[in-house]
Design an enzyme around this catalytic site. Structure first.
Site, PDB file in Angstrom:
ATOM      1  N   HIS A 408       4.000   6.758  -7.505  1.00 30.30           N
ATOM      2  CA  HIS A 408       4.726   5.582  -7.004  1.00 30.30           C
ATOM      3  C   HIS A 408       3.793   4.491  -6.482  1.00 30.30           C
ATOM      4  O   HIS A 408       4.204   3.341  -6.314  1.00 30.30           O
ATOM      5  CB  HIS A 408       5.692   6.010  -5.892  1.00 30.30           C
ATOM      6  CG  HIS A 408       6.968   5.233  -5.881  1.00 30.30           C
ATOM      7  ND1 HIS A 408       7.029   3.874  -6.131  1.00 30.30           N
ATOM      8  CD2 HIS A 408       8.245   5.618  -5.661  1.00 30.30           C
ATOM      9  CE1 HIS A 408       8.279   3.461  -6.046  1.00 30.30           C
ATOM     10  NE2 HIS A 408       9.036   4.499  -5.778  1.00 30.30           N
ATOM     11  N   ARG A 409       2.532   4.814  -6.224  1.00 35.97           N
ATOM     12  CA  ARG A 409       1.577   3.786  -5.794  1.00 35.97           C
ATOM     13  C   ARG A 409       1.228   2.855  -6.939  1.00 35.97           C
ATOM     14  O   ARG A 409       0.843   1.707  -6.721  1.00 35.97           O
ATOM     15  CB  ARG A 409       0.297   4.449  -5.263  1.00 35.97           C
ATOM     16  CG  ARG A 409       0.495   5.362  -4.070  1.00 35.97           C
ATOM     17  CD  ARG A 409      -0.780   6.126  -3.738  1.00 35.97           C
ATOM     18  NE  ARG A 409      -1.226   6.951  -4.861  1.00 35.97           N
ATOM     19  CZ  ARG A 409      -2.310   7.713  -4.836  1.00 35.97           C
ATOM     20  NH1 ARG A 409      -3.053   7.762  -3.736  1.00 35.97           N
ATOM     21  NH2 ARG A 409      -2.660   8.431  -5.892  1.00 35.97           N
TER      22      ARG A 409
END
Length: 435
Positions: A408-409
């Protein structure tokens, strides 16, 4: 002049290795380019060459020695006319350093041990489980841990539980009055994971075989633990109808038979992912600590199971290669991976990975991202299932389940969904991959 031969760094991440086998012996004359030894890294066994000519004067590290740090002297090379007497005793110096460090570290460790209060107990004598940091904070604030409810695993008291707590007078006085000698000093707080000795103790009296960890298994354990602890995974799932692809593949294989080429479903999956990364370029990215790197080419890694572990060789510029070229390259990489003959540059890099367990009959699973990759596609088996057709009729189709694990980064939900949709479209319409 005698020259030390140092343990080489055979890959950018190598910190230590195993000196598997010497290919020379003391007294041998070698030239530049001659093979000196076989060295096992965490991933492969690689040959180490001499960079200059000379005579092997003394071997300092015996073959089979594990955990040899990079830049540790492993042998001494002599020039013509020199003898073993010219070597001296180089190993004596390194031996002093550990003993000095140990001596210096002893008081420091003792001080650290004293800084953490002993594990507290409740009124009935049962132990209160708390982290060392929580115990220190509690001691500084005068808190009675037996009066605090822990929010950690199995009720363990953690930092957050004691930071907001306020001391009460009575428990504080009782704690001060209790003799320190009665506290079970050797017993530490409940660990996050059981120690090796504790696990072995559990199975005392049971028959078992102890399997020693090799470099690859240690690396896999460290990297995947790091991945699950530090990479914020989220998962996207889709089902893909494979009937069009299976028919197209059968037709292509019939035409390619004369050339000895046989395409696998995995070859199509590699191509589909490579093209999807081009269609959704923002997802063709890796996490680089304080930045995100977006790559132009589609460098796709594919997990290959080998005895005792796995490799993820990388097919570079996969979007530019034909299906037959990808198939041939994948077969070559897989064979050399199983023989542990891959060079580091062949299994490092890439932005995206594929893990296919469909050949084992696995219907679906969630794969762990291999940092710094932005995503990995877990591929299950293609199975005949009842499906609803375009006109609402019930029919049977070959359906394959896939799960996209996403960092998700690097990739947000909508972007990940767009990437997976593009992969599905490529596989359900295989002819577009040849356009």
């Amino acid at each position: 002049m005698a020259t030390e031969i140092l343990m080489p760094a055979l890959s950018p991440t190598m910190e230590e290795g195993t000196l598997a086998k010497w290919l020379v012996k003391e007294g041998d004359t070698v030239s530049a380019g001659d093979l000196l030894a076989e060295i096992e890294t965490d991933k492969a066994t690689m040959e180490f060459e001499a960079v200059d000519e000379g005579i092997v004067g003394k071997i300092l590290v015996a073959e089979g020695t594990e955990g040899v740090k990079v830049n540790t002297p492993i042998a001494v090379m002599l020039d013509e006319g020199e003898s073993v007497d010219d070597i001296g005793s180089p190993p004596a110096k390194p031996a002093e350093a550990p003993s000095t460090k140990t001596t210096e570290a002893a008081p420091q460790k003792a001080a650290e041990a004293k800084s953490a209060p002993a594990a507290p107990t409740t009124g009935d004598g049962s132990r209160v489980f708390a982290s060392p940091l929580a115990r220190r904070i509690a001691a500084d604030k005068g808190l009675d841990l037996s009066q605090i409810t822990g929010s950690g695993p199995y009720g363990r008291i953690v930092k957050a539980d004691v930071e907001g707590a306020k001391p009460s007078a009575a428990p504080a006085e009782a704690a001060a009055a209790a003799p320190a000698a009665k506290a079970p000093a050797p017993v530490a707080a409940a660990p996050a994971g059981s120690s090796s000795d504790a696990v072995v103790a559990m199975y005392q009296g049971r028959e078992y075989e102890e399997v020693k960890l090799d470099g690859m298994r240690k690396t896999i354990a460290a990297r995947l633990t790091e991945a699950k602890q530090t990479v914020p995974h989220f998962y996207l799932r889709r089902e893909i109808r494979l009937d069009a692809l299976m028919k197209f593949r059968a037709d292509l294989n019939k035409q390619l038979e004369a050339r000895g080429v046989k395409l696998s479903v995995n070859d199509f999956i590699i191509k589909a992912c490579a093209l999807a990364l081009q269609a959704v370029p923002d997802a063709n990215a890796v996490w680089a600590g304080d930045k995100v790197l977006r790559l132009k080419p589609s460098d796709v890694a594919v997990a290959v199971a080998i005895e005792g572990g796995l490799f993820t060789p990388v097919l570079k510029d996969a979007e530019m290669k034909s299906l037959s070229a990808l198939s041939a390259e994948m077969k070559d990489l897989a064979k050399r991976a199983r023989d542990r003959k891959l060079a580091p540059q062949e299994y490092q890099g890439g932005t995206f990975a594929i893990s296919n367990l469909g050949m084992f009959g696995i219907e679906n699973f969630d794969a762990v991202i291999n940092p710094p990759h932005g995503a990995i596609l877990a591929v299950g088996a293609g199975l005949k299932k009842p499906v609803v057709g375009k006109d609402g009729e019930l029919t049977v189709a070959t359906v394959m389940s896939v799960t996209l694990s996403v960092d998700h980064r690097v990739i947000d939900g909508a972007l990940g969904a767009e990437l997976l949709t593009q992969i599905v479209e490529n596989l359900e319409n295989p002819m577009v991959m040849l356009a």
